[in-house]
Design an enzyme around this catalytic site. Structure first.
Site, PDB file in Angstrom:
ATOM      1  N   SER A 142       1.096  -1.275  -0.341  1.00 44.92           N
ATOM      2  CA  SER A 142      -0.201  -0.122   0.300  1.00 44.92           C
ATOM      3  C   SER A 142       1.558   0.713  -0.055  1.00 44.92           C
ATOM      4  O   SER A 142       1.738   1.175   0.789  1.00 44.92           O
ATOM      5  CB  SER A 142      -0.540   0.085   0.910  1.00 44.92           C
ATOM      6  OG  SER A 142      -1.442   1.513   1.082  1.00 44.92           O
ATOM      7  N   TYR A 155      -1.914  -1.413  10.376  1.00 47.48           N
ATOM      8  CA  TYR A 155      -2.212  -2.235   9.255  1.00 47.48           C
ATOM      9  C   TYR A 155      -1.121  -1.223   8.410  1.00 47.48           C
ATOM     10  O   TYR A 155      -0.277  -1.867   7.360  1.00 47.48           O
ATOM     11  CB  TYR A 155      -3.583  -1.131   8.423  1.00 47.48           C
ATOM     12  CG  TYR A 155      -4.351  -1.206   7.277  1.00 47.48           C
ATOM     13  CD1 TYR A 155      -3.923  -2.817   6.675  1.00 47.48           C
ATOM     14  CD2 TYR A 155      -3.474  -0.758   6.075  1.00 47.48           C
ATOM     15  CE1 TYR A 155      -4.000  -2.802   5.144  1.00 47.48           C
ATOM     16  CE2 TYR A 155      -3.843  -0.615   4.918  1.00 47.48           C
ATOM     17  CZ  TYR A 155      -4.055  -2.160   4.166  1.00 47.48           C
ATOM     18  OH  TYR A 155      -3.834  -1.958   2.580  1.00 47.48           O
TER      19      TYR A 155
END
Ligand SMILES: NC(=O)c1ccc[n+]([C@@H]2O[C@H](COP(=O)([O-])OP(=O)(O)OC[C@H]3O[C@@H](n4cnc5c(N)ncnc54)[C@H](O)[C@@H]3O)[C@@H](O)[C@H]2O)c1
Length: 249
Positions: A142, A155
């Site tokens: 990401s 995360y």
């Protein structure tokens, strides 16, 4: 068709972005192994509608025996493993919270799936790729850790770990003609989302996208095909960020 008869495993393929990878792979001529902790029946139908061959599997990437079975069944069905797209992750349904309220069991689960699960999948396919003389590993990261984002420290940091894993494995596996790269999406309108409660911490600044439109799964699939294809044979240990020019680095 850039991936005619290539055998590609996609983890986290039951929904959202993973489903889009599976369908695009079929459109490019690949044989698709669609794995998820959830049933991949819908994905399998979509792959077949796109003219592809598919093996749907229930695989929990955090269980080593599941990942070994995934690799073994892929070879039993299709004869080889050309590529794995390590897309499974804990993302949908996470709730952004102040740091002191982050649930530590949730922290462990995020790391277990996003980091350890990815590593187990890399280990499961490695012997087959080595034996056949090469392969492609695409780790889905990401762009979020480039900017930092308060509320989901587990995360965000897990996706930074993905890049460390990619670089480390690229250095070790290059000698076997195995490429390891990270594909890093920006915030994508996939149907999955991080919930932002009233007390979610807010970033003090946030730069806008250079290309000011919503990112969709279709924005990601072309780069995934490139990284799976021979066109990227001399690219390894890299991260390609697809975010419309949001985080620039
Ligand atoms: N949507 C975004 O904005 C965005 C942005 C950057 C990166 N990503 C990454 O892209 C990937 C897909 O994201 P998405 O938007 O489709 O989110 P998602 O949460 O819907 O997708 C994750 C998939 O992984 C599966 N999964 C979870 N635990 C698993 C396990 N133990 N074993 C096997 N499968 C498991 C889920 O069932 C789901 O199908 C994730 O790795 C996510 O972190 C998403």
């Amino acid at each position: 068709m850039q991936l005619q008869d290539k055998v590609v495993i996609v983890t986290g393929a039951a929904t959202h972005i993973g489903q889009a990878y599976a369908v695009r792979l079929a459109q490019e001529g690949a044989k698709v192994v669609a794995c998820d902790i959830l049933d991949c029946g819908t994905t399998a139908e979509m792959v077949m509608e796109a003219g592809g061959e598919v093996l749907p599997l229930i695989t929990d990437v955090t269980k080593e025996e599941d990942t070994l079975k995934m690799a073994r069944q892929t070879v039993e069905r299709f004869g080889r493993i050309d590529c794995i797209v390590n897309n499974a992750g804990i993302f949908d349904g996470l709730t952004a919270r102040p740091m002191m309220d982050v649930d530590m069991a949730e922290w462990d689960r995020v790391y277990e799936v996003n980091v350890k699960g990815m590593f187990l999948c890399c280990r499961a396919v490695f012997p087959y790729m080595k034996e056949q003389g090469g392969g492609k590993i695409i780790n889905i990261g990401s762009g979020i850790w480039l900017q930092g984002m308060p509320g989901v420290p587990h995360y965000v940091s897990s996706k930074a770990a993905v890049m460390g894993l990619t670089r480390t494995l690229a250095k070790e596996l290059g000698q076997f003609n195995i490429n390891v790269n990270t594909l890093a999406p920006g915030g994508t309108d996939s149907g999955a989302k991080i919930d932002r409660g009233d007390d979610a911490p807010v970033s003090p600044t946030r730069a806008g996208r250079s290309i000011p439109r919503t990112e969709t799964p279709d924005d990601l699939t072309g780069t995934m095909v490139f990284l799976a294809s021979t066109d990227s044979d001399f690219i390894t240990g890299q991260m390609i960020t697809i975010n419309g020019g949001d985080a620039l680095y």
